[in-house]
Scaffold this active site. Structure first.
Site: not given
Lengths: 417, 417
Positions: B133, B142, B199, B201, B233, B240, B253, B349
């Protein structure tokens, strides 16, 4: 002389705990039972005794509320009732014929009592609402020409903190262990934090719960605030620097956060409302507000080395906040996030414009480049082992003074791990 | 056939709630009193009734523990006692002469009960411990060549989340309002989130409190874990993206987080321990561990549009976690941060290596570039209004099955603001 109303209780001149204040807290003395008190001068009035004497009878409050280990059930009675309690106490402390005057046992010297964490803090959020602080940090660690991040003037930036490790004044803490990246290295180390710092903040306590899905606005948000405390948001700067990208500060903050033990009500602070700073560019509609929503609360930080006198190292003021509390709550609930009685909201470090008003060692000593001189001749870049950090706050005009007392925390050496 | 121990209760083949499981939860039925139950097949065994029949007498447990609205006082009895309760229940459900067999009232059909949030969650921390993840997110937002941030393989990165807005399966939520920055613009807008995501989880519930200043290590950390749940989640990706620098996710969140209602104990999961992935480079000493500390728990996500059948859109597994729970707790407490019974720790996640094992729409539809096809012919980049997201988890070997049931949450349209 701040004596516009005469109480039959002896209140030292310039006491934080004047008849105009009446802050609520949780204390115990010799019998170790935690209960609610209010601070008046050098004394605490035990509200469980006051209630048993019948002074709140008209309000029909269950007396167990005053014998609770936290203020939460009291706060949950609602602002109408808690305000009435405060007004009745003020009245009784002025009335020469008050039943309280005949009951010495209702009063305990603060010096003979132990103060406890005043509220069970359900959730804790910390904001980042001082433009001077955000600018200083941006200058040090990012681009001095573009110190503020692009979102800063649009969002009252905040994040969730750890509620379990919030303590009150007088509880010592240990220098934390941490994972840090030594400068110039590419492998981190497991070590004691070398850059333990304070953050001068204030925090407010939520006085009314909301449901999941409910939103507040800047007009009604203040109805959801019970009162305020002075707040030291301890920070390990070297840990923070290595851990905080991309999800924010974690272990750099959650080893301890200290608050002053007396919760000063918003009603006591009412005479000290002031206009907030101009917000430019314009904020989005849900953040627009009208009226005076900042407060003139003078703040001081003192540092006291072991066995030495303290040195005051910062004078700041809560009035510098760029984002006010109503804006913070309108933002926090815009997505339906629910609030609970006892939630705590931190302001973020409160720095002023001048270097002697900065709210952290990071800024005061400019990341270690300009060590601070103390009265004993020693210097500090950050906090040393066995230093005590003391923060104080008070409001004052020509007639009255309303203060917070202090939050005092000693940093002990790291435990042997 | 998973029937290695025969219970006199009818348990459907491949039920999540086999005799090997015995998960704890809080339920109510017609009389609306919340109390503790365990899930067995399609039924709930009411532990307040079981206790009144004396089956736990040897353990000397105050019966009020079973009538509480949360599991916390039960969990706080300690692992020795809660394990004994679980073993006694298993034994009674196999013993043909059990007193429970004569008491129909002790059993309630799950279809006729309402499940509630099982624990009062004191503090909630979310980790970010799936390397797949973190790599996917890094590639998207990025540098694809350096997707993982420099600290990721050294720190089990985590952050504090909002405890108040954690809900359980079956509670609908609303699409949140948010502040976002439209692509190509330099001024944010106040709008409904357009990129609501899940997400996938898992989360674990802390079973034993620690004191401020106390540290855990990877050898004793598992003693502090009571059990696990499946965890969605919920995330607003557009919110975000604009808010998270520099202090991490906040309003993206905290509008809601959903957990499955049955807490599966670590003892029930014991047969499913597996070796975790190799950690390279070596971790710092306080994060070193030995033994099998990952768990083979199969996870699925299904998406169900309004009035349509569901489509399974992801198959993942908890065994992929790079950082295990013992490492997470050793890290979380390295600075003395204190844990409380009922704290919840999310995994982050959980994505696998293949695109059909990714744990969020963000990854499955690769930031909107590869929409997901559903069985009804429609496509999704994120979650639409009135979609229901369903997550399920289970462990299975040749002999036994231990499952979590499901966490199911419907996303209603935004409220009119």
């Amino acid at each position: 002389m701040k004596t516009n109303k005469a109480s039959w209780v002896t209140i030292p001149e310039n006491s934080d705990f004047s008849i105009h204040n009446i802050p609520f807290g949780i204390f115990s003395n010799s019998d170790e039972t935690k209960r609610i008190g209010i601070a008046i001068g050098d004394h605490i009035l035990d509200l469980s005794v006051a209630a048993s004497l019948g002074i709140f009878n008209l309000l029909k409050i269950d007396e167990h509320v005053f014998k609770n280990e936290f203020l939460n059930p009291f706060i949950d009675l609602g602002k109408k009732t808690t305000n009435d309690v405060r007004l009745i106490i003020q009245n009784e402390l002025i009335n020469e014929n008050s039943v309280l005057k005949k009951h010495d046992k209702a009063f305990i010297l603060q010096s003979e009592a132990k103060m406890h964490l005043p509220v069970f803090i359900r959730d804790y959020t910390d904001f980042y609402s001082s433009i001077e602080h955000a600018t200083n940090v941006g200058k040090m660690f990012r681009d001095p020409e573009n110190a503020l991040l692009p979102n800063w003037k649009h969002i009252p930036v905040g994040y969730h903190g750890r509620a379990s490790s919030i303590i009150t004044s007088g509880q010592d803490i240990h220098r934390p262990m941490g994972q840090t990246l030594p400068i110039g290295e590419d492998k981190p180390v497991y070590t004691t934090s070398k850059r333990v710092d304070f953050e001068l903040e204030m925090a407010y306590i939520i006085g009314k719960s909301t449901n999941l899905g409910e939103t507040l606005n800047t007009n009604n948000a203040e109805d959801y605030i019970f009162g305020k405390v002075v707040f030291n948001d301890w920070s390990a700067r070297d840990v923070q620097k290595w851990e905080y990208i991309p999800l924010g500060p974690f272990l750099a903050k959650n080893f301890a956060s200290s608050i002053s033990p007396w919760v000063v009500t918003m009603e006591a602070l009412e005479p000290f409302r002031v206009q907030g700073p101009e917000q430019e560019p314009d904020v989005l509609s849900y953040l627009e507000y009208s009226g005076k929503k900042n407060y003139d609360i003078k703040l001081e930080v003192a540092l006291q080395p072991e066995n030495e006198a303290e040195t005051t190292i910062s004078h700041s003021n809560f009035k510098y906040m760029y984002w006010n509390m109503a804006q913070q709550l309108a933002h926090h609930t815009m997505n339906g996030c629910n609030l609970s009685v006892g939630d705590m909201m931190g302001s973020g470090t409160i720095s002023g414009k001048s270097p002697d008003s900065y709210g952290s060692m990071l800024e005061l000593a400019w990341a270690g480049q300009k060590p601070i001189k103390l009265n004993d001749g020693s210097e500090r870049k950050f906090i040393n082992d066995n230093d005590t950090v003391i923060m104080r706050g008070y409001c004052e005009n020509d007639n009255i003074r309303v203060g917070f007392g202090e939050v005092r925390t000693k940093l002990l050496p790291a435990k042997n791990n």
